[in-house]
Design a protein around this motif. Sequence first.
Motif, PDB file in Angstrom:
ATOM      1  N   PHE A 158       0.920  -1.098   0.062  1.00 37.26           N
ATOM      2  CA  PHE A 158       0.204   0.080  -0.033  1.00 37.26           C
ATOM      3  C   PHE A 158       0.664   1.138  -0.023  1.00 37.26           C
ATOM      4  N   LYS A 159       0.640   2.211  -1.170  1.00 35.69           N
ATOM      5  CA  LYS A 159       1.349   3.386  -1.105  1.00 35.69           C
ATOM      6  C   LYS A 159       0.468   4.508  -1.349  1.00 35.69           C
ATOM      7  N   THR A 160       1.131   5.850  -1.005  1.00 38.05           N
ATOM      8  CA  THR A 160       0.430   6.918  -1.374  1.00 38.05           C
ATOM      9  C   THR A 160       0.363   7.164  -2.818  1.00 38.05           C
ATOM     10  N   ARG A 161      -0.681   7.464  -3.303  1.00 31.70           N
ATOM     11  CA  ARG A 161      -1.120   7.587  -4.883  1.00 31.70           C
ATOM     12  C   ARG A 161      -2.230   8.314  -5.258  1.00 31.70           C
ATOM     13  N   LYS A 162      -1.984   9.019  -6.271  1.00 30.46           N
ATOM     14  CA  LYS A 162      -3.165   9.749  -6.679  1.00 30.46           C
ATOM     15  C   LYS A 162      -4.022   9.022  -7.839  1.00 30.46           C
ATOM     16  N   LEU A 163      -5.295   9.043  -7.795  1.00 30.68           N
ATOM     17  CA  LEU A 163      -6.044   8.139  -8.716  1.00 30.68           C
ATOM     18  C   LEU A 163      -7.175   9.054  -9.296  1.00 30.68           C
ATOM     19  N   GLY A 164      -6.986   9.047 -10.633  1.00 34.47           N
ATOM     20  CA  GLY A 164      -8.107   9.671 -11.544  1.00 34.47           C
ATOM     21  C   GLY A 164      -7.261  10.188 -12.957  1.00 34.47           C
ATOM     22  N   THR A 165      -7.696  11.062 -13.572  1.00 36.25           N
ATOM     23  CA  THR A 165      -7.258  11.497 -14.801  1.00 36.25           C
ATOM     24  C   THR A 165      -6.947  12.941 -14.601  1.00 36.25           C
ATOM     25  N   ASP A 166      -6.770  13.543 -15.931  1.00 34.63           N
ATOM     26  CA  ASP A 166      -6.342  15.164 -15.769  1.00 34.63           C
ATOM     27  C   ASP A 166      -7.583  15.839 -15.367  1.00 34.63           C
ATOM     28  N   VAL A 167      -8.730  15.283 -15.819  1.00 32.87           N
ATOM     29  CA  VAL A 167      -9.958  15.937 -15.513  1.00 32.87           C
ATOM     30  C   VAL A 167     -10.393  16.081 -14.040  1.00 32.87           C
ATOM     31  N   TYR A 168     -10.201  14.764 -13.338  1.00 30.37           N
ATOM     32  CA  TYR A 168     -10.393  14.515 -11.855  1.00 30.37           C
ATOM     33  C   TYR A 168      -9.661  13.500 -11.280  1.00 30.37           C
ATOM     34  N   SER A 169      -9.071  14.182 -10.168  1.00 33.03           N
ATOM     35  CA  SER A 169      -8.148  13.094  -9.415  1.00 33.03           C
ATOM     36  C   SER A 169      -8.466  13.318  -7.900  1.00 33.03           C
ATOM     37  N   VAL A 170      -8.117  12.041  -7.033  1.00 31.32           N
ATOM     38  CA  VAL A 170      -7.989  12.302  -5.726  1.00 31.32           C
ATOM     39  C   VAL A 170      -6.645  11.416  -5.143  1.00 31.32           C
ATOM     40  N   GLN A 171      -6.380  12.125  -4.406  1.00 32.15           N
ATOM     41  CA  GLN A 171      -4.986  11.396  -3.647  1.00 32.15           C
ATOM     42  C   GLN A 171      -5.311  10.776  -2.194  1.00 32.15           C
ATOM     43  N   PHE A 172      -5.088   9.426  -2.334  1.00 32.23           N
ATOM     44  CA  PHE A 172      -5.083   8.678  -1.250  1.00 32.23           C
ATOM     45  C   PHE A 172      -3.857   8.193  -0.406  1.00 32.23           C
ATOM     46  N   PRO A 173      -3.913   8.126   0.986  1.00 29.78           N
ATOM     47  CA  PRO A 173      -2.449   7.821   1.495  1.00 29.78           C
ATOM     48  C   PRO A 173      -2.127   6.404   1.244  1.00 29.78           C
ATOM     49  N   LEU A 174      -2.974   5.458   0.964  1.00 22.47           N
ATOM     50  CA  LEU A 174      -2.656   4.066   1.113  1.00 22.47           C
ATOM     51  C   LEU A 174      -3.606   3.322  -0.070  1.00 22.47           C
ATOM     52  N   VAL A 175      -2.689   2.969  -1.216  1.00 25.50           N
ATOM     53  CA  VAL A 175      -3.379   2.385  -2.260  1.00 25.50           C
ATOM     54  C   VAL A 175      -2.653   1.208  -2.652  1.00 25.50           C
ATOM     55  N   GLN A 176      -3.328   0.162  -3.151  1.00 26.46           N
ATOM     56  CA  GLN A 176      -2.538  -1.059  -3.513  1.00 26.46           C
ATOM     57  C   GLN A 176      -3.035  -1.193  -5.002  1.00 26.46           C
ATOM     58  N   MET A 177      -2.091  -1.333  -5.767  1.00 30.55           N
ATOM     59  CA  MET A 177      -2.091  -1.506  -7.348  1.00 30.55           C
ATOM     60  C   MET A 177      -1.727  -2.914  -7.574  1.00 30.55           C
ATOM     61  N   ILE A 178      -2.378  -3.574  -8.334  1.00 25.87           N
ATOM     62  CA  ILE A 178      -2.436  -4.797  -9.051  1.00 25.87           C
ATOM     63  C   ILE A 178      -2.935  -4.924 -10.465  1.00 25.87           C
ATOM     64  N   ASN A 179      -1.764  -4.973 -11.494  1.00 26.90           N
ATOM     65  CA  ASN A 179      -2.019  -5.141 -12.759  1.00 26.90           C
ATOM     66  C   ASN A 179      -2.347  -3.752 -13.304  1.00 26.90           C
TER      67      ASN A 179
END
Length: 276
Positions: A158-179
């Motif tokens: 789990f890592k800090t990561r911004k999810l979204g696009t150039d239009v809209y995004s949200v930063q979470f402190p803990l995100v797990q990325m798979i594939n």
Amino acid sequence: MKRFTCKYSVIQFQPYPETGEFANVGVLLACEKAGFLDFRLETRKTSRYTAFFQNLDVKLYRFATTNLAREMERVRDLVTGGGQRDLMAAFEGLIHPRETVLRFGAPRVVLTEDPKAELDALFEHYVRHGFAKDANYEARLEKKVRESLKGLNLPAPFKTRKLGTDVYSVQFPLVQMINDRAAKAIKPLYLGLKTPNAIYDHADRWSVKLKRLEHFGLKPEKVLFAIQGPHPGDSTDAKKRHFAFQEVQEDLARYAEIVLDQDHDSRQAIRDFAIQ
């Protein structure tokens, strides 16, 4: 619960008009339908202002705040004590521009169930910087969540990561990325705030964020809110905060799983979410 529309103005200290710099020192709030007009003014913690404004004589600050407090007390007693009844006219008269080291900011509107508690909360926010304390509480809650995740055998960290696009995004402190896909996200959320309004506002911001991510098809597959709520109590204020806390939990649960920090098994619930 009935909510009142109130107006408030932040009182600013500007000893050197030449620089345009000022510091917030108080709040004036008026609520006509509740028959409420009152203020909070910083009279004790003066070192903050003498440190900020070089060569400032603290006597100037004390003299100015003492005189303004007396004026506001006089007007408050008139409009709430059976004399002059036009409360909002009194409010407008107080905030009228003046040639002194103390001035009033542009009036703003707030909805509240309890004008007195709202005034205290506004003073805590604008003058005492209570939001910094709340941010510290949330940071400590995030640290507890990270410690709960230690030692787990996970397919991805789990890592800090911004999810979204150039239009809209949200930063979470803990995100797990798979594939390259956000599989899980955890957001520690401190809701032990000082007023029901603050609890509603902070929770609503995250409900809207998840709703919008879902609309764009960008919401993680699973989301967990690790929440710390207000301390229980028998006072009217504590009951109102608890009521707001219960309501926002229902809203948040539409978009995510919830674990309460008060629960004895909260650490295990966070670990189970991360593993499953």
